[in-house]
Design an enzyme around this catalytic site. Structure first.
Site, PDB file in Angstrom:
ATOM      1  N   GLY A  36       0.747  -1.131   0.001  1.00 13.02           N
ATOM      2  CA  GLY A  36      -0.114   0.064   0.058  1.00 13.02           C
ATOM      3  C   GLY A  36       0.862   1.227   0.122  1.00 13.02           C
ATOM      4  O   GLY A  36       0.392   2.453   0.219  1.00 13.02           O
ATOM      5  N   LYS A  37       2.156   1.132  -0.248  1.00 16.80           N
ATOM      6  CA  LYS A  37       2.954   2.304  -0.113  1.00 16.80           C
ATOM      7  C   LYS A  37       2.446   3.482  -1.001  1.00 16.80           C
ATOM      8  O   LYS A  37       2.490   4.507  -0.692  1.00 16.80           O
ATOM      9  CB  LYS A  37       4.408   1.718  -0.507  1.00 16.80           C
ATOM     10  CG  LYS A  37       5.051   1.048   0.456  1.00 16.80           C
ATOM     11  CD  LYS A  37       6.366   0.545   0.143  1.00 16.80           C
ATOM     12  CE  LYS A  37       6.503  -0.226  -1.125  1.00 16.80           C
ATOM     13  NZ  LYS A  37       6.024  -1.513  -1.351  1.00 16.80           N
ATOM     14  N   SER A 105      12.499  -1.008  -0.519  1.00 11.92           N
ATOM     15  CA  SER A 105      13.655  -0.929   0.433  1.00 11.92           C
ATOM     16  C   SER A 105      13.684  -1.885   1.647  1.00 11.92           C
ATOM     17  O   SER A 105      13.443  -1.847   2.620  1.00 11.92           O
ATOM     18  CB  SER A 105      13.708   0.416   1.112  1.00 11.92           C
ATOM     19  OG  SER A 105      12.271   0.922   1.705  1.00 11.92           O
TER      20      SER A 105
HETATM   21  P1  ADP Z   1       2.713  -0.916  -3.167  1.00 16.96           P
HETATM   22  O1  ADP Z   1       3.062   0.576  -3.609  1.00 16.96           O
HETATM   23  O2  ADP Z   1       3.249  -1.222  -1.649  1.00 16.96           O
HETATM   24  O3  ADP Z   1       3.340  -2.011  -3.932  1.00 16.96           O
HETATM   25  P2  ADP Z   1      -0.041  -0.403  -3.986  1.00 16.96           P
HETATM   26  O4  ADP Z   1      -0.072   1.148  -3.530  1.00 16.96           O
HETATM   27  O5  ADP Z   1       0.474  -0.370  -5.379  1.00 16.96           O
HETATM   28  O6  ADP Z   1       1.311  -1.041  -3.123  1.00 16.96           O
HETATM   29  O7  ADP Z   1      -1.211  -1.360  -3.747  1.00 16.96           O
HETATM   30  C1  ADP Z   1      -1.888  -1.331  -2.619  1.00 16.96           C
HETATM   31  C2  ADP Z   1      -3.274  -2.071  -2.713  1.00 16.96           C
HETATM   32  O8  ADP Z   1      -3.784  -2.211  -1.662  1.00 16.96           O
HETATM   33  C3  ADP Z   1      -4.116  -1.054  -3.530  1.00 16.96           C
HETATM   34  O9  ADP Z   1      -4.871  -1.793  -4.692  1.00 16.96           O
HETATM   35  C4  ADP Z   1      -5.139  -0.383  -2.487  1.00 16.96           C
HETATM   36  O10 ADP Z   1      -6.157   0.017  -2.744  1.00 16.96           O
HETATM   37  C5  ADP Z   1      -5.066  -1.641  -1.566  1.00 16.96           C
HETATM   38  N1  ADP Z   1      -5.465  -1.162  -0.076  1.00 16.96           N
HETATM   39  C6  ADP Z   1      -6.438  -1.573   0.659  1.00 16.96           C
HETATM   40  N2  ADP Z   1      -6.549  -1.174   1.796  1.00 16.96           N
HETATM   41  C7  ADP Z   1      -5.340  -0.338   1.936  1.00 16.96           C
HETATM   42  C8  ADP Z   1      -4.983   0.557   2.889  1.00 16.96           C
HETATM   43  N3  ADP Z   1      -5.295   0.820   4.100  1.00 16.96           N
HETATM   44  N4  ADP Z   1      -3.977   1.360   2.427  1.00 16.96           N
HETATM   45  C9  ADP Z   1      -3.136   1.258   1.486  1.00 16.96           C
HETATM   46  N5  ADP Z   1      -3.571   0.420   0.244  1.00 16.96           N
HETATM   47  C10 ADP Z   1      -4.682  -0.275   0.543  1.00 16.96           C
END
Ligand code: ADP
Length: 191
Positions: A36-37, A105
């Site tokens: 979720g980053k 990271s």
């Molecule tokens: P990363 O950048 O860590 O690879 P992404 O942001 O690309 O992750 O993907 C995270 C996924 O999880 C997205 O589809 C987002 O909508 C979902 N998600 C569900 N709950 C949350 C939350 N509380 N915070 C962040 N993302 C979330």
């Protein structure tokens, strides 16, 4: 460069903080792929921007396409990737910006090196601590399926380690929080 007299900037850190209304700092998001980053980084950027702050996101996938396009996913390349990002983020923070960094990271030493290069209190480490099972269920980019099928090597959490931060300023178990909750927690840690 060593041996040369450096001409120093006539603008102090305090001058820049006064102009921008806040000191420059790095907000470093670390966690597994799919944790979720990026989602949290973009929501946080919007929130801080709307509050009048000068903020910019350095996102892993974007930087890997350009500044670090020559690097792969071996431990050495990952270390060099983080060194470059850390250096860019440090320079941007020195210019007075709030720099949100969203990179897996995975190695503690690489992250700590960036922290050590920053003045005290101006590096905020955020562990997006979503468990592997949830990241794998989300599989937003289809990468876990490829890693399990052996089509991707050195994949963090599957075939390459992830070292969680021992004492991050903020921990975000996104499986229990909304994106807004996550942004609230980071914003609270910045004030
Ligand atoms: P990363 O950048 O860590 O690879 P992404 O942001 O690309 O992750 O993907 C995270 C996924 O999880 C997205 O589809 C987002 O909508 C979902 N998600 C569900 N709950 C949350 C939350 N509380 N915070 C962040 N993302 C979330």
């Amino acid at each position: 460069m060593a041996g040369l007299d450096q001409v120093k900037s006539k603008i102090s850190h305090q001058d820049r903080s006064k102009r921008f209304g806040h000191p420059g700092r790095i907000i470093w998001l670390t966690g597994l792929s799919g944790a979720g980053k990026s989602t949290i980084a973009m929501a946080l950027e919007r929130r801080l921007f709307d509050a009048g702050q000068n903020v910019y996101v350095l996102d892993g996938d974007i930087v890997r396409g350009g500044l670090c396009a020559d690097l792969g996913f071996s431990s050495d390349d990952r270390a060099e990737n983080i060194r470059r990002i850390g250096e860019v983020a440090r320079i941007m923070a020195d210019a007075g910006l709030l720099v949100i960094v969203a990179f897996i990271s995975p190695f503690r030493a690489d992250r700590d090196r960036v922290r050590d290069g920053m003045p005290a209190g101006r590096f905020t480490e955020v562990h997006v601590s979503t468990p592997l099972e949830i990241c794998e269920q989300r599989d937003t980019k289809g990468l876990y399926a490829k890693a399990r099928a052996g089509e991707l090597t050195d994949f963090t959490g599957i075939s390459s380690p992830y070292e969680p931060p021992p004492s991050p300023e903020v921990t975000l178990p996104t499986e229990q929080l909304t994106v807004d909750d996550c942004v609230d927690r980071i914003a609270a840690a910045l004030t």
